[in-house]
Design an enzyme around this catalytic site. Structure first.
Site, short mmCIF file in Angstrom:
data_model
loop_
_atom_site.label_atom_id
_atom_site.label_comp_id
_atom_site.label_asym_id
_atom_site.label_seq_id
_atom_site.Cartn_x
_atom_site.Cartn_y
_atom_site.Cartn_z
N TYR A 162 18.52 27.05 60.23
CA TYR A 162 18.06 28.17 59.41
C TYR A 162 17.13 29.08 60.20
O TYR A 162 16.69 28.74 61.30
CB TYR A 162 17.35 27.64 58.15
CG TYR A 162 15.94 27.14 58.38
CD1 TYR A 162 15.70 25.94 59.01
CD2 TYR A 162 14.84 27.91 57.99
CE1 TYR A 162 14.39 25.49 59.23
CE2 TYR A 162 13.54 27.47 58.19
CZ TYR A 162 13.32 26.26 58.82
OH TYR A 162 12.04 25.84 59.03
N ARG A 203 18.06 33.08 67.92
CA ARG A 203 17.61 31.68 67.85
C ARG A 203 18.48 30.88 66.87
O ARG A 203 18.75 29.71 67.09
CB ARG A 203 16.14 31.60 67.45
CG ARG A 203 15.57 30.19 67.59
CD ARG A 203 14.08 30.14 67.37
NE ARG A 203 13.70 30.58 66.04
CZ ARG A 203 12.45 30.74 65.63
NH1 ARG A 203 11.45 30.51 66.48
NH2 ARG A 203 12.17 31.14 64.42
N LYS A 225 15.90 24.61 65.05
CA LYS A 225 15.37 24.93 63.72
C LYS A 225 16.32 24.35 62.67
O LYS A 225 17.12 25.04 62.05
CB LYS A 225 15.19 26.45 63.56
CG LYS A 225 14.12 26.80 62.53
CD LYS A 225 13.59 28.20 62.74
CE LYS A 225 12.67 28.67 61.64
NZ LYS A 225 11.53 27.83 61.31
N GLU A 258 2.31 21.25 67.44
CA GLU A 258 2.32 22.51 66.69
C GLU A 258 1.92 22.21 65.26
O GLU A 258 1.56 21.08 64.93
CB GLU A 258 3.70 23.17 66.78
CG GLU A 258 4.81 22.31 66.21
CD GLU A 258 6.20 22.96 66.29
OE1 GLU A 258 6.29 24.19 66.36
OE2 GLU A 258 7.17 22.20 66.25
N LEU A 281 9.03 24.05 68.17
CA LEU A 281 9.88 25.23 68.00
C LEU A 281 9.21 26.37 68.76
O LEU A 281 8.02 26.62 68.57
CB LEU A 281 9.99 25.60 66.51
CG LEU A 281 10.91 26.79 66.30
CD1 LEU A 281 12.37 26.35 66.38
CD2 LEU A 281 10.64 27.47 64.97
N1 PDD Z 1 8.56 28.33 60.29
N2 PDD Z 1 6.91 25.79 64.31
C1 PDD Z 1 7.61 25.37 63.25
C2 PDD Z 1 7.84 23.92 63.07
C3 PDD Z 1 8.11 26.31 62.33
O1 PDD Z 1 8.81 25.89 61.26
C4 PDD Z 1 7.84 27.69 62.53
C5 PDD Z 1 8.34 28.74 61.59
C6 PDD Z 1 7.09 28.07 63.65
C7 PDD Z 1 6.78 29.51 63.95
O2 PDD Z 1 7.93 30.19 64.41
P1 PDD Z 1 8.13 31.74 64.18
O3 PDD Z 1 6.98 32.42 64.80
O4 PDD Z 1 9.42 32.04 64.87
O5 PDD Z 1 8.19 31.96 62.68
C8 PDD Z 1 6.66 27.10 64.52
C9 PDD Z 1 9.19 29.22 59.33
C10 PDD Z 1 8.38 30.43 59.05
C11 PDD Z 1 9.52 28.41 58.09
O6 PDD Z 1 10.05 27.32 58.26
O7 PDD Z 1 9.27 28.87 56.97
#
Ligand code: PDD
Length: 282
Positions: free
Chosen positions: A31, A50, A146, A180, A204
């Protein structure tokens, strides 16, 4: 009436999901979440790239080009008059008679996307920062994908919220390395150097994270993409988390630890300002 994207067509939201959709039964899918700021889907192409990378890593073929999907997602946004909020896109491997192995490479993947109208976080959050907890990272070893399997992330975030924190920052059990957040990346600043976990299989590689690293280069700030420990974080000058639509959120303290990041968030604020320029100007 709310429209969603289902395998390339805009349809009404009320659809039936087959009980043997592999996303539903196994979390077998990937996703993306894209932020929309004042009508603009921020870094849409990067997010879709991605998505395709995640799909490829689990041997799944999305059966569209990035360009085709981009057009359809933009149509979805327009149709729903989404000005501020999120676009969620997911692709599951499709429907099979229940079996862990998917056996047939010709299963038709199911792609859905829909929009969430949502306001940004209140400005006090950006000004004052948020409390976090530290909790064990019990996820699998391919966090670079993801994937729809978010149970460890769900449990960590729930634990944080129940304790009055905004986010759970995760550390690996073996060597107490901070990886993270449950849905964010983590940065710490010590002696004017910015530290964040390297983009490997343990995290991620956030789109926001990548933008922040670009800003650091532009501002001539020192960056180290290296592993750092829990105690390094607790002794940092500044800590912040990053993610889609929340952008950069300063961390004010770690609950359960006798630490508060009370000193000026000068570098964090500098990065926030630059990131704001990008989200607001394009
Ligand atoms: N989550 N790390 C994890 C485990 C994440 O699920 C996310 C994003 C990030 C940040 O990635 P980005 O900057 O590309 O949004 C880091 C999304 C927002 C979610 O699952 O809702």
């Amino acid at each position: 009436l709310e429209k969603i994207l289902l395998n390339g067509e805009l349809v009404n939201r009320k659809i039936a999901i087959d009980i043997e959709d592999r996303g539903y039964q196994f979390g077998d899918g990937v996703y993306e979440v894209i932020g929309v700021y004042n009508n603009i889907a921020f870094k849409l192409e990067e997010h879709l790239e991605r998505l395709f990378e995640s799909a490829e890593k689990i041997n799944m073929d999305i059966e569209l080009t990035i360009k085709q999907l981009k057009e359809k997602v933009l149509k979805l946004k327009k149709e729903n008059l989404l000005k501020d909020g999120l676009i969620y896109v997911q692709v599951t491997r499709g429907i099979t008679r229940r079996n862990h192995a998917y056996l047939d490479n010709k299963i038709k993947p199911n792609l859905i996307a829909y929009v969430l109208h949502q306001n940004r976080l209140p400005s006090e959050v950006y000004q004052n920062g948020v409390p976090v907890i530290l909790t064990k990272d019990i996820r699998w070893l391919r966090c670079d994908i993801k994937s729809l399997n978010l149970l460890p992330n769900v449990l960590a975030k729930q634990n944080a919220i129940e304790k009055g924190a905004f986010e759970a920052i995760l550390y690996r059990n073996d060597n107490i390395t901070i990886t993270e957040g449950s849905s964010t990346n983590v940065f710490v600043i010590k002696d004017k150097t910015i530290y964040t976990h390297p983009a490997n299989n343990y995290i991620l590689n956030g789109i926001t994270r990548q933008i922040i690293l670009d800003i650091c280069i532009k501002l001539n700030l020192k960056v180290q993409e290296i592993e750092f420990s829990k105690s390094f974080l607790l002794n940092a000058d500044e800590v912040f988390i990053s993610g889609t639509y929340i952008d950069i959120v300063p961390v004010s303290r770690v609950l359960g630890e006798d630490v508060e990041f009370t000193n000026q968030k000068s570098i964090t604020f500098k990065l926030m300002k630059e990131l704001n320029k990008l989200t607001m100007s394009i």
